[in-house]
Design a protein around this motif. Structure first.
Motif, PDB file in Angstrom:
ATOM      1  N   UNK A   1       0.597  -1.624  -0.164  1.00 40.64           N
ATOM      2  CA  UNK A   1       0.148   0.512  -0.368  1.00 40.64           C
ATOM      3  C   UNK A   1       0.991   0.576  -0.214  1.00 40.64           C
ATOM      4  N   UNK A   2       1.724   1.237   0.872  1.00 39.81           N
ATOM      5  CA  UNK A   2       2.625   2.472   0.790  1.00 39.81           C
ATOM      6  C   UNK A   2       3.776   2.455  -0.536  1.00 39.81           C
ATOM      7  N   UNK A   3       4.191   1.745  -1.207  1.00 42.21           N
ATOM      8  CA  UNK A   3       4.333   1.276  -2.305  1.00 42.21           C
ATOM      9  C   UNK A   3       3.592   2.049  -3.619  1.00 42.21           C
TER      10      UNK A   3
ATOM     11  N   UNK B   1      12.133  12.971   3.210  1.00 41.30           N
ATOM     12  CA  UNK B   1      11.278  12.871   2.117  1.00 41.30           C
ATOM     13  C   UNK B   1       9.825  12.614   2.418  1.00 41.30           C
ATOM     14  N   UNK B   2       9.678  12.097   3.130  1.00 36.58           N
ATOM     15  CA  UNK B   2       8.380  11.107   3.186  1.00 36.58           C
ATOM     16  C   UNK B   2       7.361  12.589   3.838  1.00 36.58           C
TER      17      UNK B   2
ATOM     18  N   UNK C   1       7.945   5.566  -1.484  1.00 37.41           N
ATOM     19  CA  UNK C   1       8.538   4.043  -2.273  1.00 37.41           C
ATOM     20  C   UNK C   1       9.651   3.704  -0.756  1.00 37.41           C
ATOM     21  N   UNK C   2      10.217   4.296  -0.946  1.00 35.55           N
ATOM     22  CA  UNK C   2      11.261   3.685  -0.196  1.00 35.55           C
ATOM     23  C   UNK C   2      11.267   3.302   1.573  1.00 35.55           C
ATOM     24  N   UNK C   3      10.129   4.051   1.906  1.00 35.50           N
ATOM     25  CA  UNK C   3       9.628   3.832   3.526  1.00 35.50           C
ATOM     26  C   UNK C   3       8.740   1.633   3.013  1.00 35.50           C
ATOM     27  N   UNK C   4       8.058   1.420   2.226  1.00 31.84           N
ATOM     28  CA  UNK C   4       7.478   0.574   1.206  1.00 31.84           C
ATOM     29  C   UNK C   4       8.648  -0.537   1.230  1.00 31.84           C
ATOM     30  N   UNK C   5       9.579  -0.176   0.788  1.00 32.41           N
ATOM     31  CA  UNK C   5      10.396  -1.321   0.330  1.00 32.41           C
ATOM     32  C   UNK C   5      11.207  -1.585   1.586  1.00 32.41           C
ATOM     33  N   UNK C   6      11.441  -0.790   3.250  1.00 31.74           N
ATOM     34  CA  UNK C   6      11.975  -0.631   3.673  1.00 31.74           C
ATOM     35  C   UNK C   6      10.900  -1.355   4.537  1.00 31.74           C
ATOM     36  N   UNK C   7       9.875  -1.081   4.913  1.00 33.92           N
ATOM     37  CA  UNK C   7       8.228  -2.080   5.615  1.00 33.92           C
ATOM     38  C   UNK C   7       8.173  -3.231   5.275  1.00 33.92           C
ATOM     39  N   UNK C   8       8.976  -3.749   3.555  1.00 30.43           N
ATOM     40  CA  UNK C   8       8.186  -5.240   3.351  1.00 30.43           C
ATOM     41  C   UNK C   8       9.797  -5.957   3.689  1.00 30.43           C
ATOM     42  N   UNK C   9      10.984  -5.400   3.574  1.00 35.73           N
ATOM     43  CA  UNK C   9      12.611  -6.034   4.341  1.00 35.73           C
ATOM     44  C   UNK C   9      12.586  -6.284   5.652  1.00 35.73           C
ATOM     45  N   UNK C  10      11.220  -5.485   6.765  1.00 36.02           N
ATOM     46  CA  UNK C  10      11.667  -5.969   8.176  1.00 36.02           C
ATOM     47  C   UNK C  10      10.250  -6.699   8.203  1.00 36.02           C
TER      48      UNK C  10
END
Length: 122
Positions: free
Chosen positions: A30-32, A62-63, A72-81
């Motif tokens: 959703x964030x991405x 940036x957020x 988009x980077x936040x979404x990727x970080x959430x996916x990694x975590x």
């Protein structure tokens, strides 16, 4: 606790873990998607040229400014975590079951994951 109750307890924990993993993937997706929508609406990444946020403070700034690449980077970080959360839940589950060996092994894995995030460079 008899074998049937223990099996049901393990099954409940597995369902809870899978639910958390699913929620993590949905939230990150959703964030991405939100970041992609921002990108298409604004027509730019929110950064000059080929620059992009490459540190946590840059991403946070940036957020706050709703810059698409940062979102988009936040979404990727959430996916990694998300899988890291799974390892943390596993430590708790093994501790609850009284399995000291797996608590130790899983704790070491969790520490390695956390240290690799803190020391890693892109």
């Amino acid at each position: 606790m008899n074998a049937k109750e223990k099996e049901k307890d393990v099954s409940d924990v597995e369902l809870a873990v899978s639910r958390w993993l699913r929620i993590g993937v949905y939230v990150s997706a959703t964030v991405i998607i939100f970041g992609l929508i921002l990108f298409f609406v604004r027509g730019s990444s929110g950064y000059q040229g080929d620059a992009y946020p490459n540190s946590l403070p840059d991403i946070v700034r940036g957020i706050m400014a709703l810059r698409p690449y940062a979102v988009i980077m936040l979404g990727i970080i959430l996916l990694i975590l998300t899988p890291v959360l799974r390892v943390a839940i596993s430590v708790w589950v093994f501790k609850r079951e009284g399995d000291k060996l797996y608590v130790g092994i899983t704790s070491i894995v969790l520490v390695i994951l956390i240290v690799s995030f803190l020391l890693g460079k892109a």
